[in-house]
Scaffold this active site. Structure first.
Site, PDB file in Angstrom:
ATOM      1  N   GLU A  60      30.799  63.859  12.962  1.00 36.63           N
ATOM      2  CA  GLU A  60      30.975  65.286  12.536  1.00 36.63           C
ATOM      3  C   GLU A  60      32.404  65.623  12.149  1.00 36.63           C
ATOM      4  O   GLU A  60      32.555  66.609  11.433  1.00 36.63           O
ATOM      5  CB  GLU A  60      30.516  66.196  13.676  1.00 36.63           C
ATOM      6  CG  GLU A  60      29.029  66.142  13.940  1.00 36.63           C
ATOM      7  CD  GLU A  60      28.529  64.820  14.532  1.00 36.63           C
ATOM      8  OE1 GLU A  60      29.299  64.187  15.265  1.00 36.63           O
ATOM      9  OE2 GLU A  60      27.404  64.444  14.215  1.00 36.63           O
ATOM     10  N   ASP A  95      26.832  57.259  14.071  1.00 34.43           N
ATOM     11  CA  ASP A  95      26.750  58.410  14.978  1.00 34.43           C
ATOM     12  C   ASP A  95      28.128  59.063  15.074  1.00 34.43           C
ATOM     13  O   ASP A  95      29.114  58.552  14.529  1.00 34.43           O
ATOM     14  CB  ASP A  95      26.293  57.881  16.358  1.00 34.43           C
ATOM     15  CG  ASP A  95      25.889  58.994  17.313  1.00 34.43           C
ATOM     16  OD1 ASP A  95      25.700  60.141  16.866  1.00 34.43           O
ATOM     17  OD2 ASP A  95      25.767  58.703  18.523  1.00 34.43           O
TER      18      ASP A  95
END
Ligand SMILES: *[C@@H]1O[C@H](CO)[C@@H](O)[C@H](O)[C@H]1NC(C)=O
Ligand SMILES: *[C@@H]1O[C@H](CO)[C@@H](O)[C@H](O)[C@H]1NC(C)=O
Ligand SMILES: *[C@@H]1O[C@H](CO)[C@@H](O)[C@H](O)[C@H]1NC(C)=O
Ligand SMILES: *[C@@H]1O[C@H](CO)[C@@H](O)[C@H](O)[C@H]1NC(C)=O
Ligand SMILES: *[C@@H]1O[C@H](CO)[C@@H](O)[C@H](O)[C@H]1NC(C)=O
Ligand SMILES: *[C@@H]1O[C@H](CO)[C@@H](O)[C@H](O)[C@H]1NC(C)=O
Ligand SMILES: *[C@@H]1O[C@H](CO)[C@@H](O)[C@H](O)[C@H]1NC(C)=O
Ligand SMILES: *[C@H]1O[C@H](CO)[C@@H](O)[C@H](O)[C@H]1NC(C)=O
Length: 885
Positions: free
Chosen positions: A441, A438
């Site tokens: 980005e 997770d």
């Protein structure tokens, strides 16, 4: 005679209906127009480059581009080199580079070697406009222009711009408001708007509609009025906007090079397959990962997690995999356990319990490594040197869940070693079966270096206005995609990665690089296929791992958006995908959760996930009805696992999507072009879920059929919209005539009374569902292997069976033929039932391998034939005949 020449690159073609290009052919931009407007055009603002020295090569063309008029932001490259590579009959690559200064190019993704020779046949023509440079790509078979960057005489669109920090290229369409798809990742309807700017830049933001999200996918598909599909992939990892106008599409990119791959299709499916040849076909998931997953953020202890597993069993709900979010960690530090709430001994007991029952365990790992000096992984990462740095070489510090963190640089081989070591050591303590990555980005709670508890929404936009060419700020380049500082919710883009790569260029690759390293480590540690689910993705991610659609809300609208979400990811070569079932943020309702359990069990990846603070939403928390609906939904998925798994084999071997939009199969039916409330599983099952609160019926579209109710074989009228009855316990699913799908009908319990798992489900007798089409034919496949070993397909350790139904002399023949026989256990798998939908003529005789067979029923009213009590091994050929005498 003409100063402005259209050069014809190729005239050869394989297809029979070809239209050989001749130089009398004209285009929307004609020689005559161009010649007439030569003077205005040469001096016009829209001309930026001219082409010279176009030279044929063994593989295509090369040429030089010379700057004529500069673009808006300075740093125009004076001379560029053009390469055209005829990669395959359907794939052409056009790459434009600066031959004197090395610019950033995307590593790892491109799996397609450069051609050494031209293919014998090609389906495309490439034409070049010499003055006011542009190129166009035409489909040989029908002459349609697919991609046209040549500015017209009136400068309606501009020529290519190529600067230090800005690239621009415009593709002009022949038709207005073309049907376009792709350009992710975002929450949006399937069909793209033609008046909108789509930003591609990986970003951690809570899935607002139409804005850029976790991944960047510069790929789009164009369905032209002829019903042919075309694909364009810009292999570029820099932030970009794609500006859509009714007749054009403009790439505005802040770095890298133009490196396009164009796919001629001509079917939507073949476009995706050709794309997968470049980015790698999807990985083969472990069989168990197709089972049912339960997760939430906010399980406060191992005990509470264990209790969920226990309640699943108590309520007879199948559970394949239990997950934990960041709650399990000690102070949110990776590779640690909260010693009080998730002590190692309790975790061990829980996971042993899961494994004893053929169940699995997955937990989250975030990339940020906490800068706590007493935290061993921090010291190890520091001493390995494999972290992202500031330009001066010092470690860059951001802030994520554990507080201040440094970030592993997954391009650095030292980090591969570090990460693998951490995951291996953690596995000694927590025997996980898969890894959930997770926040990659990469997310940081600081905006660049500005750390505060209150994130401002646009912290440095004002600064952008003052940026001069001499003080280039990578966080706010002169052209700013998305019009928001690029360091928002992420690290400073001035940061540097291995080999002096700038995060300005690599930002969109963070999740991809973490995925590659994590998958390699998982395979090594587990000695099985890796089950890795990543939030941030890039083209090629699906070659290694799966994805979930991220944080959204427990709203009916979000449930709808999950459909275009999974369809897009299937176009992007990431078929292992699902949304958080029952919704992530906010409080769900019994009705929404029931509907989402039904829909979500048709996602390739089916996981219920919830946010901290929201009400519980495990399927047993509502009432008996929702529990029963959930059990039926999960059993429905398990019954279809042989079919899904075969679809994944096809994805892995051939690059096809697992679920797909209707227009893929019906590209000549305009009713399907914007349809994203229904979808197809493979080419065979049409899923038409209820997406509105309170609704007990759903309006579904049935393209050309025939179509049969998947559950009972009743035929529905095709080529029209129908209102289907859909009380809370019903999800409408229809089977397409012409298909054969393998199933393993599953009931709730296994023999020991414990709810079923995929381990048991895959041992059950098989049932073949056959749906007859208007030509009295049908076909399908079954792929089986051990479901877990790496490279079974590559090593031939699988069994593949083709099923084909034909009618000859009034006798139906269903034949099973073995394509590959490399999985020994297929001998122990038996076809027990064959159910035929659309058997219009009464069946009175059935023969199995030439012998009369009496165990069958035929229902005239429903036209369903059921042949039962068979015992046909999956590894053997068979022929079943039926007819009326
Ligand atoms: C784009 O067009 C659609 C449909 O015509 C319209 O609803 C929408 O407001 C337009 N969006 C923009 C940004 O102009
Ligand atoms: C978990 O449950 C066991 C058995 O009931 C108990 O002994 C243990 O203290 C509990 N652990 C926590 C962290 O609550
Ligand atoms: C990003 O880092 C550079 C130095 O590399 C620094 O000058 C700049 O201020 C930083 N940006 C922000 C928004 O802090
Ligand atoms: C960019 O954002 C600023 C405010 O942050 C706004 O004033 C400006 O109009 C926006 N520009 C575009 C092109 O959207
Ligand atoms: C790293 O790249 C920057 C430009 O991005 C350059 O200025 C610098 O000299 C390079 N450093 C090394 C060690 O190559
Ligand atoms: C959601 O439910 C929880 C309790 O389960 C409650 O504390 C919270 O206030 C609810 N949130 C909303 C927005 O209703
Ligand atoms: C099959 O199911 C559909 C949808 O639930 C229903 O309308 C139809 O009556 C059923 N047919 C039979 C024969 O049960
Ligand atoms: C999730 O998507 C919905 C649209 O379905 C949007 O309205 C909402 O803002 C998104 N959720 C979050 C948390 O941003």
């Amino acid at each position: 005679m003409l100063l402005l020449l259209l050069l014809i690159a190729s005239v050869c073609s394989a297809s029979a209906n070809t239209q050989t290009y001749t130089d009398t052919d004209t285009d929307t931009y004609t020689n005559a127009d161009a010649d007439k407007d030569k003077d205005t055009q040469t001096s016009s603002q829209c001309q930026h480059y001219s082409l010279s020295n176009l030279t044929p090569t063994n593989y295509g063309y090369t040429g030089a581009l010379n700057l004529v008029n500069p673009g808006p932001y300075g740093g125009d490259v004076k001379t560029l080199q053009l390469f055209v590579y005829f990669q395959t009959q359907q794939i052409v690559r056009i790459k434009i580079i600066d031959p004197t200064t090395q610019r950033w190019e995307v590593p790892y993704v491109n799996q397609m070697p450069l051609p050494t020779n031209k293919p014998q046949f090609i389906d495309y023509n490439i034409k070049f406009q010499r003055d006011n440079f542009g190129f166009s790509i035409t489909r040989v078979s029908n002459g349609e222009v697919l991609f046209n960057t040549s500015p017209p005489a009136d400068c309606y669109t501009s020529g290519m711009i190529y600067e230090d920090n800005y690239l621009e290229m415009t593709n002009r369409f022949q038709e207005t408001n073309p049907n376009l798809y792709g350009l992710g990742e975002r929450v949006a309807p399937l069909r793209l708007q033609n008046n909108f700017t789509y930003t591609l830049f990986a970003k951690d933001q809570g899935t607002p509609v139409d804005l850029n999200l976790y991944g960047s996918h510069p790929f789009y598909m164009h369905l032209s009025p002829s019903g042919n599909a075309f694909g364009a992939f810009l292999l570029n990892s820099n932030a970009m906007d794609v500006v859509m106008q009714p007749r054009s599409l403009t790439y505005k990119v802040i770095g890298g090079v133009f490196d396009f791959f164009f796919f001629m299709g001509p079917t939507p499916e073949s476009v995706v397959q050709q794309y997968s040849q470049v980015i790698g076909t999807p990985y083969m998931p472990s069989y168990w990962s197709l089972g049912w997953h339960q997760c939430r953020w906010g399980y406060k202890s191992a005990n509470e997690t264990f209790e969920v597993i226990y309640k699943y069993a108590q309520n007879n709900i199948p559970l394949e995999t239990m997950w934990n979010d960041i709650d399990y960690m000690n102070m949110f530090q990776d590779f640690t356990l909260d010693p009080v709430n998730f002590p190692a001994d309790e975790m061990k007991l829980m996971i042993e319990y899961l494994h004893t029952n053929n169940q699995h365990y997955i937990m989250i790992i975030d990339p940020g490594i906490n800068t706590d000096t007493s935290y061993a992984p921090y010291n190890q990462l520091l001493s390995s040197g494999g972290y992202i740095t500031r330009p001066d070489g010092s470690a860059y510090v951001g802030k994520v869940w554990p507080g201040f963190t440094i970030f592993p640089d997954f391009f650095n081989p030292a980090t591969t070693h570090f990460w693998q070591g951490q995951l291996a050591a953690f596995h000694d303590m927590v025997q996980y079966d898969g890894i959930w990555i997770d926040m990659n980005e990469v997310s940081s709670f600081c905006n660049g270096d500005v750390c505060s508890s209150q994130l401002t929404s646009d912290n440095s936009h004002a600064a952008q206005q003052q940026v001069s060419l001499h003080s280039f700020d990578p966080n706010n380049p002169p052209y700013l995609p998305g019009n928001v500082s690029l360091d928002m919710h992420t690290i400073n883009l001035t940061c540097v990665q291995y080999g002096n790569m700038s995060v300005y260029n690599t930002h969109n690759l963070y999740g991809y690089s973490e995925t590659m390293v994590t998958v390699a480590a998982a395979i090594d540690i587990l000695q099985t296929r890796a089950t890795v689910i990543s939030r941030s993705t890039f083209p090629g991610s699906g070659h290694h791992a799966g994805h979930w659609l991220g944080d959204n809300n427990s709203e009916f609208a979000d449930m709808y958006y999950s459909i275009p979400g999974i369809l897009n990811m299937n176009m992007f070569g990431i078929p292992m995908v699902g949304a958080d079932i029952c919704g992530f943020g906010g409080n769900t309702t019994a009705e929404l959760c029931a509907r989402w359990m039904q829909l979500g069990n048709f996602y390739p990846f089916s996981r219920n996930h919830n946010a901290i603070g929201s009400m519980s939403q495990e399927p047993y928390t509502f009432n008996e009805e929702v529990t029963a609906i959930s059990i039926a939904a999960i059993n429905g998925k398990y019954t279809l696992l042989p079919f899904y798994y075969t679809l994944f084999y096809q994805a892995h071997a051939l690059g096809t999507p697992v679920v797909r939009p209707l227009f893929f199969e019906f590209p000549n039916d305009p009713n399907t072009y914007a349809l994203d409330t229904q979808f197809l599983v493979g080419t065979s099952l049409l899923v038409s879920p209820v997406l509105d609160q309170g609704a007990t019926a759903v309006v579904a579209y049935f393209p050309a059929g025939p179509w049969y109710d998947y559950f009972n074989g009743t035929r529905v009228p095709d080529s029209l919209y129908a209102t289907l009855v859909a009380p809370l316990n019903v999800i409408n699913v229809h089977m397409r005539g012409g298909s054969i799908i393998p199933t393993q009908p599953t009931s709730v319990y296994n023999v020991s009374g414990y709810p079923i798992t995929t381990t048991i489900a895959r041992t059950l007798p098989l049932r073949l569902l056959v749906a007859i089409d208007n030509n009295n034919q049908a076909s399908g496949q079954l792929y089986v292997d051990d479901g877990i070993s790496p490279n079974t397909y590559e090593d031939g350790q699988y069994t593949l069976v083709n099923f084909q139904l034909n009618l000859k002399d009034q006798i139906f023949a269903l034949e099973a033929s073995i394509i590959q026989q490399g999985y020994a256990d297929a001998d122990n798998m038996f076809m027990e039932t064959v159910t035929v939908y659309g058997a219009a003529d009464p069946v009175t005789q059935v023969m199995v391998d030439g012998h009369g067979y009496t165990d069958f029923t035929y229902e005239q009213s429903t036209q369903v034939l059921s042949i039962i009590n068979l015992k046909l091994p999956v590894s053997g050929m068979f022929v079943i005949n039926w007819y009326s005498d």
